[in-house]
Motif scaffolding. Structure first.
Motif, PDB file in Angstrom:
ATOM      1  N   LEU A 257      62.743  44.757  19.175  1.00  0.00           N
ATOM      2  CA  LEU A 257      61.900  45.557  18.287  1.00  0.00           C
ATOM      3  C   LEU A 257      61.814  44.854  16.945  1.00  0.00           C
ATOM      4  N   ARG A 258      60.585  44.673  16.462  1.00  0.00           N
ATOM      5  CA  ARG A 258      60.355  44.036  15.168  1.00  0.00           C
ATOM      6  C   ARG A 258      59.451  44.909  14.301  1.00  0.00           C
ATOM      7  N   PHE A 259      59.649  44.786  12.997  1.00  0.00           N
ATOM      8  CA  PHE A 259      58.739  45.401  12.032  1.00  0.00           C
ATOM      9  C   PHE A 259      58.276  44.320  11.077  1.00  0.00           C
ATOM     10  N   GLU A 260      56.982  44.067  11.069  1.00  0.00           N
ATOM     11  CA  GLU A 260      56.406  42.993  10.247  1.00  0.00           C
ATOM     12  C   GLU A 260      57.140  41.674  10.496  1.00  0.00           C
ATOM     13  N   ASP A 261      57.326  41.363  11.794  1.00  0.00           N
ATOM     14  CA  ASP A 261      57.937  40.106  12.259  1.00  0.00           C
ATOM     15  C   ASP A 261      59.429  39.992  11.944  1.00  0.00           C
ATOM     16  N   GLN A 262      60.051  41.046  11.435  1.00  0.00           N
ATOM     17  CA  GLN A 262      61.484  41.034  11.183  1.00  0.00           C
ATOM     18  C   GLN A 262      62.209  41.759  12.317  1.00  0.00           C
ATOM     19  N   LEU A 263      63.164  41.079  12.954  1.00  0.00           N
ATOM     20  CA  LEU A 263      63.890  41.665  14.071  1.00  0.00           C
ATOM     21  C   LEU A 263      64.753  42.827  13.594  1.00  0.00           C
ATOM     22  N   LEU A 264      64.553  44.010  14.215  1.00  0.00           N
ATOM     23  CA  LEU A 264      65.342  45.195  13.868  1.00  0.00           C
ATOM     24  C   LEU A 264      66.434  45.473  14.894  1.00  0.00           C
ATOM     25  N   GLU A 265      66.105  45.290  16.174  1.00  0.00           N
ATOM     26  CA  GLU A 265      67.073  45.616  17.217  1.00  0.00           C
ATOM     27  C   GLU A 265      66.693  44.877  18.497  1.00  0.00           C
ATOM     28  N   ALA A 266      67.717  44.468  19.255  1.00  0.00           N
ATOM     29  CA  ALA A 266      67.541  43.850  20.564  1.00  0.00           C
ATOM     30  C   ALA A 266      68.417  44.582  21.561  1.00  0.00           C
ATOM     31  N   ARG A 267      67.838  44.945  22.681  1.00  0.00           N
ATOM     32  CA  ARG A 267      68.563  45.771  23.639  1.00  0.00           C
ATOM     33  C   ARG A 267      68.443  45.164  25.035  1.00  0.00           C
ATOM     34  N   ALA A 268      69.592  44.840  25.664  1.00  0.00           N
ATOM     35  CA  ALA A 268      69.596  44.310  27.023  1.00  0.00           C
ATOM     36  C   ALA A 268      69.402  45.443  28.016  1.00  0.00           C
ATOM     37  N   MET A 269      68.652  45.158  29.082  1.00  0.00           N
ATOM     38  CA  MET A 269      68.377  46.191  30.072  1.00  0.00           C
ATOM     39  C   MET A 269      68.089  45.545  31.420  1.00  0.00           C
ATOM     40  N   THR A 270      68.294  46.317  32.460  1.00  0.00           N
ATOM     41  CA  THR A 270      67.986  45.912  33.834  1.00  0.00           C
ATOM     42  C   THR A 270      67.037  46.937  34.440  1.00  0.00           C
ATOM     43  N   ILE A 271      65.954  46.455  35.004  1.00  0.00           N
ATOM     44  CA  ILE A 271      64.961  47.335  35.622  1.00  0.00           C
ATOM     45  C   ILE A 271      64.913  47.013  37.103  1.00  0.00           C
ATOM     46  N   GLU A 272      65.158  48.005  37.921  1.00  0.00           N
ATOM     47  CA  GLU A 272      65.145  47.809  39.357  1.00  0.00           C
ATOM     48  C   GLU A 272      63.723  47.595  39.862  1.00  0.00           C
ATOM     49  N   ALA A 273      63.618  46.997  41.036  1.00  0.00           N
ATOM     50  CA  ALA A 273      62.315  46.724  41.627  1.00  0.00           C
ATOM     51  C   ALA A 273      61.536  48.023  41.834  1.00  0.00           C
ATOM     52  N   GLY A 274      60.297  48.035  41.382  1.00  0.00           N
ATOM     53  CA  GLY A 274      59.437  49.199  41.541  1.00  0.00           C
ATOM     54  C   GLY A 274      59.723  50.341  40.598  1.00  0.00           C
ATOM     55  N   ALA A 275      60.632  50.171  39.641  1.00  0.00           N
ATOM     56  CA  ALA A 275      61.032  51.259  38.739  1.00  0.00           C
ATOM     57  C   ALA A 275      60.366  51.092  37.373  1.00  0.00           C
ATOM     58  N   THR A 276      60.342  52.214  36.634  1.00  0.00           N
ATOM     59  CA  THR A 276      59.850  52.239  35.256  1.00  0.00           C
ATOM     60  C   THR A 276      60.952  52.792  34.366  1.00  0.00           C
ATOM     61  N   SER A 277      61.255  52.067  33.298  1.00  0.00           N
ATOM     62  CA  SER A 277      62.315  52.480  32.374  1.00  0.00           C
ATOM     63  C   SER A 277      61.713  52.827  31.021  1.00  0.00           C
ATOM     64  N   SER A 278      62.207  53.922  30.444  1.00  0.00           N
ATOM     65  CA  SER A 278      61.794  54.339  29.109  1.00  0.00           C
ATOM     66  C   SER A 278      62.855  53.935  28.108  1.00  0.00           C
ATOM     67  N   VAL A 279      62.416  53.341  27.005  1.00  0.00           N
ATOM     68  CA  VAL A 279      63.316  52.884  25.953  1.00  0.00           C
ATOM     69  C   VAL A 279      62.830  53.466  24.631  1.00  0.00           C
ATOM     70  N   ASN A 280      63.736  54.104  23.904  1.00  0.00           N
ATOM     71  CA  ASN A 280      63.393  54.720  22.618  1.00  0.00           C
ATOM     72  C   ASN A 280      64.197  54.068  21.507  1.00  0.00           C
ATOM     73  N   PHE A 281      63.507  53.749  20.427  1.00  0.00           N
ATOM     74  CA  PHE A 281      64.153  53.185  19.234  1.00  0.00           C
ATOM     75  C   PHE A 281      63.974  54.139  18.060  1.00  0.00           C
ATOM     76  N   ILE A 282      64.935  54.153  17.169  1.00  0.00           N
ATOM     77  CA  ILE A 282      64.819  54.830  15.872  1.00  0.00           C
ATOM     78  C   ILE A 282      64.921  53.753  14.804  1.00  0.00           C
ATOM     79  N   ALA A 283      63.874  53.634  13.978  1.00  0.00           N
ATOM     80  CA  ALA A 283      63.846  52.561  12.988  1.00  0.00           C
ATOM     81  C   ALA A 283      63.410  53.100  11.639  1.00  0.00           C
ATOM     82  N   PRO A 284      64.019  52.639  10.546  1.00  0.00           N
ATOM     83  CA  PRO A 284      63.581  53.063   9.215  1.00  0.00           C
ATOM     84  C   PRO A 284      62.229  52.448   8.868  1.00  0.00           C
ATOM     85  N   GLN A 285      61.483  53.161   8.045  1.00  0.00           N
ATOM     86  CA  GLN A 285      60.193  52.642   7.583  1.00  0.00           C
ATOM     87  C   GLN A 285      59.951  53.112   6.154  1.00  0.00           C
TER      88      GLN A 285
END
Length: 611
Positions: A257-285
Motif C-alpha cells: 500500500l502506497r500513498f503518493e508513491d510512499q510505501l505505507l505497509e506491505a503484507r504477505a499473503m497466500t491465495i488458494e487456487a480459485g479463491a478471492t481474498s479481501s484485504v483491508n488497510f487503515i492508513a492516515p491521511q
C-alpha cells in the motif's frame, strides 16, 4: 494455382545471366611447356577470335537454372484454392480488452489475433470485402469494407490491446447492424472469451464464426478497491481491496500500500487456487492524494496487479432545509456525518450558501442552483401533469442505487402521492404501480432527489430505513461525493471536467504521455475527455487550478483470463469454435525445400568432378 506476389517473376531476368556465364570463354593463363603436341585442342580453342563459346550440355548449368527458377517461384508465393468460407463480406470483430495482453501465447494473445486475421485476409479473392471492428471500450470500426489487402493489413497493424473491459455485446450488435441488407455475410469473432456482457445478447440469422484465443488461465488480479472514511478515526482512511486467484495453483505474494508513491505497509499473503481474498488497510491521511495497491507475481497478465484511487479530504456538508416544520426530517439530516444544518421557512436565493438545499413542501418561483432534494414539489419544468394518487402501494425499489443502500421500503404505507411521468433526466428509485414515488438524476448540472409524497403522510419516518435514506441522500447529493466519483472511473469511461472562466488553457496529462491541450470554445462549460483506455493517473490543469483523476480496470471478467471453448449467448444460445481449412494452401515452403535439395546436389556433383 494463383500467386500472392506475381511481381517476383521479374527476377526471371537473371536466368540469361546464368546462361551467359557458361557461354563466355575463360581467360587462360600463359605457361611455358616443353612441347605443344599434347596441347593441340587447347591451342585451337584459345586461338579462336570470338569471346563466346558454343553452349554445351552441362549438368551444373541445368541444376543452377532449376534452383533459380524454384527460388523465383517461391518468392511469388503460389497457392492452391481449396474449400473456403462462402462469403462476399467478412466482418471481423477483434477483442482489444485487457485480457488480450495475456502472455500465455508469446508475445501476447493480441499478436495471436493479428496472425489469425492475417491468414483470413489471405483467403480473400478480388470479389470479397472485409471490415474490421475493435471490440473494446468503446467499440469502433477501424477499417470500413474494402477489398484491399494492404489497407486491411495497415489497419490491423495499428490495432493494439487496451486496459479496458471488453464490449463484445456492443461489437456483435454493431456487426449485426452493419450486416443487414447484405447477402453472404459472415461475422468472425476473435476473442479469448473473457467477457461477462453476452448474457443479454441474442443473435438470429447471423453466420457467426468463433476463433478462440489463448491456451490457459494463469492470473492473479485486483478485482475491487474502495476507500472510505474510517468511522473510528476521521483522520484516517479504510482501504478495502479484493484479490482473486484465477490460476490452478496457490499464489504467494506481498501486497503493498502506497500513498503518493510512499510505501505505507506491505503484507504477505497466500491465495488458494480459485479463491478471492479481501484485504483491508487503515492508513492516515492529512491531505488529498492517491492511494495505490500493488503486488508482483508470476502470472500471464500484469496490468491488473496494480490499482490506484484518488482520496479526497472530507468536507463539511452545508445543508439548508426550507420547511414549515418537520422534526423527523430535521433529526434525520442532523444525524448524518459532517452535516452543518441550517433551517429556514422561506427560500431566499441571495442568502443561500449551502451545498444542498432541501425543499420540504415549499416550491419557490425559481429552483435553487445547488444540489437539491425536493419533497412534494412539482415544478412545471419537470412535470407537465400531476394527479393525486391515494394509498399507492410500493411495488419496487432499486436496492443497488446509492440512495437505497441498507434501506428497505417493505411495509411502508403512504396516504397519497403526486402521480407524474418520469422526466428524461431522472430514473425511478422507488415505484408504485401507477407512478414513481422517488426519483434521482441530474438536471442542468445539479443532482436532484425528488419525493412525490410527504414523509409525514406515511409510516416511513417511524422506520429505521428513513434516517438511513436521508444519510445516503446527503452523501449522494454532496458535491464532494460527486467530485470523488468522477475522480475515480473505470478505464474507457469519459472524464467529465468542469471548466471555469479562467484565461488559462485547459490541459491534461495521461499516463506516460505529454500534456495535451484542449481547444476550448467560448461557451464550453466542461471538457469530456474520452481517451482513457490506459490505466493510471491523469492530471488536469487550467491556470492555477489542478485536479487528479484515476482510471482502473477492476473487472473480474477480464482478470479471469482463462480461454473459453464456448461462449454463452443469451439464455439458451451457445457459440462454439468453427474449424475450417484455410482457403489458400500456400506451397512456397515446399518449393524452397526442393530448391535446397537441388543446391546440395549441385554442390555434390561439382566436388565429385573436382576430386
Amino acid at each position: 494455382m494463383s500467386f500472392l506476389y506475381p511481381t517476383a517473376f521479374w527476377f526471371a531476368l537473371t536466368l540469361p545471366v546464368v546462361v551467359a556465364c557458361y557461354l563466355l570463354k575463360r581467360r587462360r593463363k600463359t605457361e611455358l611447356v616443353p612441347a605443344s603436341l599434347l596441347w593441340n585442342r587447347f591451342l585451337a580453342e584459345n586461338q579462336a577470335n570470338a569471346p563466346f563459346q558454343k553452349l554445351k550440355r552441362h549438368t551444373l548449368l541445368i541444376l543452377q537454372l532449376c534452383m533459380l527458377l524454384l527460388a523465383i517461384l517461391a518468392l511469388s508465393a503460389p497457392f492452391f484454392r481449396t474449400h473456403r468460407f462462402a462469403s462476399e463480406m467478412l466482418i471481423v470483430l477483434i477483442d482489444t480488452s485487457a485480457s488480450m495482453q495475456s502472455t500465455d501465447v508469446a508475445p501476447s494473445r493480441m499478436h495471436q489475433a493479428h496472425e489469425a486475421v492475417e491468414e483470413l485476409i489471405a483467403t480473400m479473392d478480388g470479389n470479397d470485402q472485409m471490415m474490421l471492428i475493435a471490440a473494446g471500450n468503446p467499440t469502433r470500426v477501424i477499417q470500413s469494407a474494402t477489398s484491399s489487402h494492404a489497407d486491411l493489413r495497415r489497419a490491423l497493424k495499428h490495432l493494439q490491446s487496451t486496459d479496458t473491459a471488453t464490449r463484445l455485446s456492443e461489437g456483435l450488435k454493431l456487426a449485426a447492424t452493419l450486416a443487414e441488407g447484405i447477402d453472404h455475410v459472415q461475422i468472425h469473432l476473435f476473442t479469448d472469451g473473457a467477457v461477462s456482457d453476452l448474457t443479454d445478447t441474442t443473435l438470429s440469422g447471423i453466420d457467426l464464426v468463433y476463433h478462440p484465443l489463448g491456451t490457459r488461465g494463469n492470473n492473479v488480479g485486483i478485482v475491487s478497491m474502495d476507500i472510505r472514511p474510517n468511522p473510528d478515526d476521521v483522520s484516517s482512511r479504510a482501504i478495502f481491496t479484493s484479490i482473486a486467484n484465477y490460476s490452478n495453483a496457490s499464489k504467494n505474494l506481498i501486497l503493498e500500500l502506497r500513498f503518493e508513491d510512499q510505501l505505507l505497509e506491505a503484507r504477505a499473503m497466500t491465495i488458494e487456487a480459485g479463491a478471492t481474498s479481501s484485504v483491508n488497510f487503515i492508513a492516515p491521511q492529512e491531505r488529498a492524494g492517491v492511494f495505490d495497491v500493488s503486488f508482483q507475481t508470476d502470472d500471464d497478465l500484469a496490468m491488473d496487479n496494480q490499482a490506484a484511487k484518488v482520496s479526497l479530504m472530507p468536507q463539511p456538508i452545508r445543508v439548508l432545509l426550507v420547511t414549515s416544520g418537520n422534526r423527523f426530517l430535521e433529526r434525520a439530516i442532523a444525524s448524518a456525518p459532517q452535516v452543518e444544518l441550517a433551517v429556514t421557512s422561506q427560500w431566499e436565493p441571495s442568502a443561500a450558501e449551502a451545498d444542498i438545499v432541501i425543499l420540504d413542501d415549499i416550491e419557490p418561483e425559481r429552483l435553487p442552483d445547488q444540489n437539491l432534494m425536493a419533497i412534494h414539489v412539482f415544478p412545471d419544468a419537470w412535470f407537465d401533469e400531476v394527479k393525486e394518487i391515494l394509498n399507492p402501494a410500493i411495488v419496487d425499489w432499486q436496492s443497488t442505487h446509492p440512495l437505497m443502500r441498507f434501506s428497505q421500503m417493505e411495509g411502508v404505507s403512504i396516504a397519497s402521492t403526486g402521480g407524474v411521468l418520469t422526466p428524461p433526466w431522472a430514473m425511478p428509485v422507488v415505484e408504485s404501480a401507477q407512478s414513481p414515488l422517488i426519483l434521482a438524476g441530474e438536471d442542468q448540472g445539479r443532482r436532484v432527489v425528488w419525493l412525490g409524497f410527504r414523509p409525514l403522510d406515511s409510516t416511513w419516518p417511524l422506520r429505521v430505513s428513513f434516517p438511513i435514506f436521508i444519510q445516503n441522500a446527503m452523501q449522494w447529493l454532496h458535491p464532494g461525493e460527486a467530485y470523488a466519483e468522477r475522480s475515480n472511473i473505470q478505464t474507457g469511461e469519459a472524464l467529465i471536467i468542469p471548466l471555469n472562466a479562467e484565461t488559462g488553457s485547459p490541459e491534461i496529462l495521461p499516463p506516460n504521455q505529454p500534456w495535451q491541450p484542449h481547444q476550448r470554445e467560448d461557451m464550453d462549460r466542461q471538457w469530456i475527455y474520452n481517451e482513457t483506455s490506459k490505466q493510471g493517473i491523469y492530471r488536469f490543469r487550467q491556470g492555477q487550478r489542478s485536479e487528479v483523476f484515476s482510471t482502473n480496470l477492476l473487472d473480474p471478467s477480464e482478470s479471469d483470463n482463462g480461454p473459453r471453448e464456448t461462449l454463452q449467448l443469451g439464455n439458451y444460445g451457445q457459440m462454439e469454435p468453427t474449424r475450417q481449412e484455410r482457403a489458400q494452401l500456400q506451397s512456397w515452403r515446399w518449393i524452397l525445400l526442393v530448391a535446397l535439395g537441388i543446391l546440395m546436389l549441385e554442390w555434390f556433383i561439382y566436388h565429385k568432378r573436382s576430386a
